[in-house]
Motif scaffolding. Structure first.
Motif, PDB file in Angstrom:
ATOM      1  N   THR A  52       3.409   8.588  -1.340  1.00 21.62           N
ATOM      2  CA  THR A  52       3.297   7.135  -1.466  1.00 21.62           C
ATOM      3  C   THR A  52       4.319   6.483  -0.545  1.00 21.62           C
ATOM      4  OG1 THR A  52       2.650   7.351  -3.781  1.00 21.62           O
ATOM      5  CG2 THR A  52       3.429   5.192  -3.072  1.00 21.62           C
TER       6      THR A  52
ATOM      7  N   GLU B 139      -1.258  12.067 -10.421  1.00 18.01           N
ATOM      8  CA  GLU B 139      -1.730  13.295  -9.798  1.00 18.01           C
ATOM      9  C   GLU B 139      -2.647  14.094 -10.723  1.00 18.01           C
ATOM     10  OE1 GLU B 139       0.606  17.017  -8.116  1.00 18.01           O
ATOM     11  OE2 GLU B 139       0.908  15.199  -6.950  1.00 18.01           O
TER      12      GLU B 139
ATOM     13  N   SER C 144       8.460  16.605  -3.386  1.00 15.01           N
ATOM     14  CA  SER C 144       9.326  16.110  -4.454  1.00 15.01           C
ATOM     15  C   SER C 144      10.682  16.827  -4.394  1.00 15.01           C
ATOM     16  CB  SER C 144       8.672  16.337  -5.820  1.00 15.01           C
ATOM     17  OG  SER C 144       8.509  17.719  -6.045  1.00 15.01           O
TER      18      SER C 144
ATOM     19  N   GLU D  19       6.937  13.455  -8.334  1.00 15.50           N
ATOM     20  CA  GLU D  19       5.493  13.619  -8.188  1.00 15.50           C
ATOM     21  C   GLU D  19       4.815  12.331  -8.620  1.00 15.50           C
ATOM     22  OE1 GLU D  19       3.673  16.159  -7.011  1.00 15.50           O
ATOM     23  OE2 GLU D  19       5.421  17.395  -6.613  1.00 15.50           O
ATOM     24  N   SER D  20       3.673  12.055  -8.039  1.00 18.23           N
ATOM     25  CA  SER D  20       2.902  10.877  -8.406  1.00 18.23           C
ATOM     26  C   SER D  20       2.456  10.995  -9.858  1.00 18.23           C
ATOM     27  CB  SER D  20       1.689  10.747  -7.494  1.00 18.23           C
ATOM     28  OG  SER D  20       0.881   9.685  -7.913  1.00 18.23           O
ATOM     29  N   GLU D  21       2.565   9.910 -10.586  1.00 14.52           N
ATOM     30  CA  GLU D  21       2.190   9.912 -11.992  1.00 14.52           C
ATOM     31  C   GLU D  21       0.688  10.070 -12.190  1.00 14.52           C
ATOM     32  OE1 GLU D  21       3.796   6.290 -13.473  1.00 14.52           O
ATOM     33  OE2 GLU D  21       5.851   6.974 -13.259  1.00 14.52           O
TER      34      GLU D  21
ATOM     35  N   MET E 123       8.019   8.275  -4.472  1.00 18.34           N
ATOM     36  CA  MET E 123       7.020   9.198  -5.002  1.00 18.34           C
ATOM     37  C   MET E 123       6.351   9.950  -3.857  1.00 18.34           C
ATOM     38  SD  MET E 123       5.142   7.380  -8.107  1.00 18.34           S
ATOM     39  CE  MET E 123       5.952   7.544  -9.660  1.00 18.34           C
TER      40      MET E 123
END
Length: 169
Positions: A46, A140, A110, A136-138, A43
């Motif tokens: 992260t 975000e 990403s 992408e970070s969930e 991600m």
């Protein structure tokens, strides 16, 4: 289909099968990188822990492709280079256990990244190229969603308050 065409096809197929040698795995004695694995998806932003396996393969005497045995490699220098467009992240992995090497990487964008993995020592060298997907970070959009829900709740409470107040007058 007419018989002449059918017989010609069967004959050509038979000749092709006789001329083309059987395919064998492209395995010789030496080191092989078994692949890259990770506990959770890569991600954006992260740090992700990933693992690379390295084995020493032995083939049966005189038979390329006939695997006799494999053993874990514990003394390799293993590195991974993650590239996407102009971005490049280099990681040196450490031996974790039984020929499994561990690394950590933080990727800024990403999309699809190409990973080039190398395992070397004074006498051996093995390479592996593969692609990974970085998402992408969930969380975000989570702060925006919380603020939006707060305003929606405030609007509903205000509407109920005004409606009840208007009825009591």
């Amino acid at each position: 289909m007419n018989k002449k065409v059918c017989y010609s096809f069967v004959f050509l197929f038979f000749v092709w099968m006789m001329v083309i040698p059987p395919a064998e795995a492209d395995i010789e004695n030496g080191w092989y990188i078994t692949g890259i694995s990770y506990e959770k998806q890569f991600m954006v932003g992260t740090e992700t822990v990933f693992y690379v396996g390295v084995v020493d393969a032995k083939t049966k005497t005189g038979q390329i492709g006939a695997l006799d045995s494999t053993s874990p490699v514990t003394g390799a220098v293993v590195s991974a280079v993650f590239t996407k467009d102009q971005e490049k992240k280099e990681v040196t992995l450490t031996h974790d256990q039984n020929g499994e090497y561990k690394g950590q990487v933080l990727l800024p964008d990403s999309g699809e990244w190409i990973v080039s993995i190398k395992a070397t020592d004074d006498h051996h060298k093995s390479d592996l190229f593969t692609a990974i997907k970085v998402t992408e970070s969930e969380t975000e959009g989570l702060p925006f969603l919380i603020i939006l829900l707060g305003f929606a709740t405030l609007a509903v409470v205000t509407f109920i308050y005004r409606t009840r107040r208007a009825k009591t007058r």
